[in-house]
Design a protein around this motif. Structure first.
Motif, PDB file in Angstrom:
ATOM      1  N   ALA A  62      51.110   3.260  18.045  1.00 56.11           N
ATOM      2  CA  ALA A  62      49.713   3.516  18.396  1.00 56.11           C
ATOM      3  C   ALA A  62      49.134   2.278  19.069  1.00 56.11           C
ATOM      4  CB  ALA A  62      48.898   3.848  17.148  1.00 56.11           C
ATOM      5  N   ILE A  63      48.355   2.503  20.097  1.00 57.41           N
ATOM      6  CA  ILE A  63      47.623   1.435  20.769  1.00 57.41           C
ATOM      7  C   ILE A  63      46.175   1.553  20.306  1.00 57.41           C
ATOM      8  CG2 ILE A  63      46.963   0.402  22.972  1.00 57.41           C
ATOM      9  CD1 ILE A  63      50.040   0.481  22.415  1.00 57.41           C
ATOM     10  N   VAL A  64      45.700   0.506  19.657  1.00 54.38           N
ATOM     11  CA  VAL A  64      44.331   0.483  19.145  1.00 54.38           C
ATOM     12  C   VAL A  64      43.530  -0.499  19.986  1.00 54.38           C
ATOM     13  CG1 VAL A  64      42.889  -0.092  17.148  1.00 54.38           C
ATOM     14  CG2 VAL A  64      45.072   1.091  16.814  1.00 54.38           C
ATOM     15  N   ARG A  65      42.375  -0.047  20.477  1.00 53.55           N
ATOM     16  CA  ARG A  65      41.487  -0.918  21.253  1.00 53.55           C
ATOM     17  C   ARG A  65      40.095  -0.863  20.646  1.00 53.55           C
ATOM     18  NH1 ARG A  65      44.589   1.273  25.699  1.00 53.55           N
ATOM     19  NH2 ARG A  65      45.961  -0.377  26.451  1.00 53.55           N
ATOM     20  N   VAL A  66      39.631  -2.020  20.180  1.00 54.71           N
ATOM     21  CA  VAL A  66      38.322  -2.115  19.532  1.00 54.71           C
ATOM     22  C   VAL A  66      37.612  -3.385  19.990  1.00 54.71           C
ATOM     23  CG1 VAL A  66      38.990  -0.766  17.496  1.00 54.71           C
ATOM     24  CG2 VAL A  66      39.341  -3.230  17.503  1.00 54.71           C
TER      25      VAL A  66
ATOM     26  N   ILE B 272      39.729  -6.078  21.868  1.00 56.00           N
ATOM     27  CA  ILE B 272      40.951  -6.463  21.154  1.00 56.00           C
ATOM     28  C   ILE B 272      41.916  -5.285  21.184  1.00 56.00           C
ATOM     29  CG2 ILE B 272      41.917  -7.110  18.919  1.00 56.00           C
ATOM     30  CD1 ILE B 272      39.143  -8.345  18.312  1.00 56.00           C
ATOM     31  N   THR B 273      43.164  -5.583  21.538  1.00 56.17           N
ATOM     32  CA  THR B 273      44.202  -4.556  21.552  1.00 56.17           C
ATOM     33  C   THR B 273      45.210  -4.867  20.460  1.00 56.17           C
ATOM     34  OG1 THR B 273      43.973  -4.213  23.932  1.00 56.17           O
ATOM     35  CG2 THR B 273      46.026  -3.458  22.918  1.00 56.17           C
ATOM     36  N   ALA B 274      45.536  -3.857  19.677  1.00 52.30           N
ATOM     37  CA  ALA B 274      46.572  -3.982  18.655  1.00 52.30           C
ATOM     38  C   ALA B 274      47.634  -2.928  18.919  1.00 52.30           C
ATOM     39  CB  ALA B 274      45.979  -3.799  17.260  1.00 52.30           C
ATOM     40  N   ILE B 275      48.880  -3.329  18.764  1.00 50.48           N
ATOM     41  CA  ILE B 275      50.008  -2.408  18.868  1.00 50.48           C
ATOM     42  C   ILE B 275      50.473  -2.167  17.436  1.00 50.48           C
ATOM     43  CG2 ILE B 275      52.359  -2.075  19.721  1.00 50.48           C
ATOM     44  CD1 ILE B 275      50.143  -4.589  21.412  1.00 50.48           C
ATOM     45  N   VAL B 276      50.432  -0.911  17.007  1.00 50.70           N
ATOM     46  CA  VAL B 276      50.741  -0.578  15.618  1.00 50.70           C
ATOM     47  C   VAL B 276      52.037   0.233  15.588  1.00 50.70           C
ATOM     48  CG1 VAL B 276      49.887   0.435  13.482  1.00 50.70           C
ATOM     49  CG2 VAL B 276      48.255  -0.493  15.153  1.00 50.70           C
TER      50      VAL B 276
ATOM     51  N   ARG C  62      41.765   3.751   8.276  1.00 52.50           N
ATOM     52  CA  ARG C  62      42.020   5.099   8.802  1.00 52.50           C
ATOM     53  C   ARG C  62      43.505   5.357   9.071  1.00 52.50           C
ATOM     54  NH1 ARG C  62      37.936   7.411  11.883  1.00 52.50           N
ATOM     55  NH2 ARG C  62      39.062   9.316  11.465  1.00 52.50           N
ATOM     56  N   VAL C  63      44.144   4.487   9.868  1.00 50.84           N
ATOM     57  CA  VAL C  63      45.551   4.714  10.242  1.00 50.84           C
ATOM     58  C   VAL C  63      46.443   4.754   9.007  1.00 50.84           C
ATOM     59  CG1 VAL C  63      47.549   3.712  11.438  1.00 50.84           C
ATOM     60  CG2 VAL C  63      45.322   3.806  12.592  1.00 50.84           C
ATOM     61  N   ASN C  64      46.341   3.742   8.152  1.00 49.18           N
ATOM     62  CA  ASN C  64      47.205   3.669   6.964  1.00 49.18           C
ATOM     63  C   ASN C  64      46.970   4.808   5.982  1.00 49.18           C
ATOM     64  OD1 ASN C  64      48.552   1.385   7.806  1.00 49.18           O
ATOM     65  ND2 ASN C  64      47.239  -0.010   6.685  1.00 49.18           N
ATOM     66  N   LYS C  65      45.802   5.443   6.041  1.00 53.73           N
ATOM     67  CA  LYS C  65      45.485   6.531   5.121  1.00 53.73           C
ATOM     68  C   LYS C  65      45.733   7.912   5.718  1.00 53.73           C
ATOM     69  CE  LYS C  65      42.182   3.746   2.613  1.00 53.73           C
ATOM     70  NZ  LYS C  65      40.782   3.501   2.276  1.00 53.73           N
ATOM     71  N   THR C  66      46.264   7.962   6.924  1.00 55.76           N
ATOM     72  CA  THR C  66      46.554   9.235   7.572  1.00 55.76           C
ATOM     73  C   THR C  66      47.759   9.890   6.898  1.00 55.76           C
ATOM     74  OG1 THR C  66      45.687   8.417   9.671  1.00 55.76           O
ATOM     75  CG2 THR C  66      47.153  10.321   9.783  1.00 55.76           C
ATOM     76  N   PRO C  67      47.645  11.162   6.514  1.00 57.57           N
ATOM     77  CA  PRO C  67      48.784  11.850   5.902  1.00 57.57           C
ATOM     78  C   PRO C  67      50.025  11.782   6.801  1.00 57.57           C
ATOM     79  CG  PRO C  67      46.801  13.161   5.668  1.00 57.57           C
ATOM     80  CD  PRO C  67      46.457  12.020   6.587  1.00 57.57           C
ATOM     81  N   GLY C  68      51.135  11.405   6.218  1.00 59.58           N
ATOM     82  CA  GLY C  68      52.387  11.287   6.953  1.00 59.58           C
ATOM     83  C   GLY C  68      52.749   9.858   7.300  1.00 59.58           C
ATOM     84  N   VAL C  69      51.779   8.943   7.273  1.00 58.47           N
ATOM     85  CA  VAL C  69      52.059   7.535   7.552  1.00 58.47           C
ATOM     86  C   VAL C  69      52.643   6.899   6.301  1.00 58.47           C
ATOM     87  CG1 VAL C  69      51.047   5.277   8.088  1.00 58.47           C
ATOM     88  CG2 VAL C  69      50.307   7.311   9.348  1.00 58.47           C
ATOM     89  N   LEU C  70      53.828   6.315   6.455  1.00 59.42           N
ATOM     90  CA  LEU C  70      54.491   5.662   5.329  1.00 59.42           C
ATOM     91  C   LEU C  70      54.259   4.157   5.323  1.00 59.42           C
ATOM     92  CD1 LEU C  70      57.928   7.516   5.510  1.00 59.42           C
ATOM     93  CD2 LEU C  70      56.001   7.995   3.975  1.00 59.42           C
ATOM     94  N   ARG C  71      54.312   3.549   6.522  1.00 50.60           N
ATOM     95  CA  ARG C  71      54.208   2.089   6.629  1.00 50.60           C
ATOM     96  C   ARG C  71      53.808   1.723   8.047  1.00 50.60           C
ATOM     97  NH1 ARG C  71      59.384   0.654   5.844  1.00 50.60           N
ATOM     98  NH2 ARG C  71      59.777  -0.405   7.792  1.00 50.60           N
ATOM     99  N   THR C  72      53.055   0.637   8.201  1.00 48.89           N
ATOM    100  CA  THR C  72      52.674   0.161   9.531  1.00 48.89           C
ATOM    101  C   THR C  72      52.988  -1.315   9.672  1.00 48.89           C
ATOM    102  OG1 THR C  72      50.414  -0.393   8.882  1.00 48.89           O
ATOM    103  CG2 THR C  72      50.780   1.836   9.734  1.00 48.89           C
ATOM    104  N   ASP C  73      53.132  -1.738  10.912  1.00 49.35           N
ATOM    105  CA  ASP C  73      53.326  -3.142  11.259  1.00 49.35           C
ATOM    106  C   ASP C  73      52.448  -3.382  12.483  1.00 49.35           C
ATOM    107  OD1 ASP C  73      54.289  -5.722  11.451  1.00 49.35           O
ATOM    108  OD2 ASP C  73      56.205  -5.143  12.346  1.00 49.35           O
ATOM    109  N   THR C  74      51.431  -4.221  12.341  1.00 50.05           N
ATOM    110  CA  THR C  74      50.435  -4.397  13.395  1.00 50.05           C
ATOM    111  C   THR C  74      50.631  -5.701  14.143  1.00 50.05           C
ATOM    112  OG1 THR C  74      48.842  -3.117  12.110  1.00 50.05           O
ATOM    113  CG2 THR C  74      47.953  -4.520  13.846  1.00 50.05           C
ATOM    114  N   HIS C  75      50.558  -5.628  15.464  1.00 50.74           N
ATOM    115  CA  HIS C  75      50.679  -6.788  16.346  1.00 50.74           C
ATOM    116  C   HIS C  75      49.421  -6.869  17.207  1.00 50.74           C
ATOM    117  CE1 HIS C  75      55.003  -7.246  15.461  1.00 50.74           C
ATOM    118  NE2 HIS C  75      54.916  -5.939  15.272  1.00 50.74           N
TER     119      HIS C  75
END
Length: 91
Positions: free
Chosen positions: A42-46, A2-6, A59-72
């Motif tokens: 970020a390209i996530v592949r799992v 599965i590939t997600a574009i974040v 992990r991604v959402n809790k990384t220091p400096g990340v304010l907001r994400t939108d995942t596709h």
């Protein structure tokens, strides 16, 4: 696989450190800094959807400096070679 574009909005002063921290996460294949509406992509592949939740929300959402994400979530990948091969059938 599965590939997600974040799409990631990050603190401007922390973009390089945030990008490197994201790139170090298992499951994150690539991280790009970019111009436009988002700061990082970020390209996530799992292997499965449970891992998507673990990697992105855990992990991604809790990384220091990340304010907001939108995942596709990607359904299918298209590459130039795949498209050209489709038009050359029978030649």
């Amino acid at each position: 696989m599965i590939t997600a574009i974040v799409l990631i909005h990050a603190e401007a002063a922390r973009i390089p450190e945030t990008a490197q921290a994201l790139a170090d996460i298992d499951g994150v294949a690539e991280v790009y800094s970019c111009a436009g509406d988002v700061d990082l992509i970020a390209i996530v592949r799992v292997r499965d959807h449970e891992e998507i939740a673990t990697v992105i929300t855990g992990r991604v959402n809790k990384t220091p400096g990340v304010l907001r994400t939108d995942t596709h979530i990607a359904f299918k990948s298209y590459a130039r070679a795949d498209v050209e091969a489709g038009f050359s059938i029978g030649e």
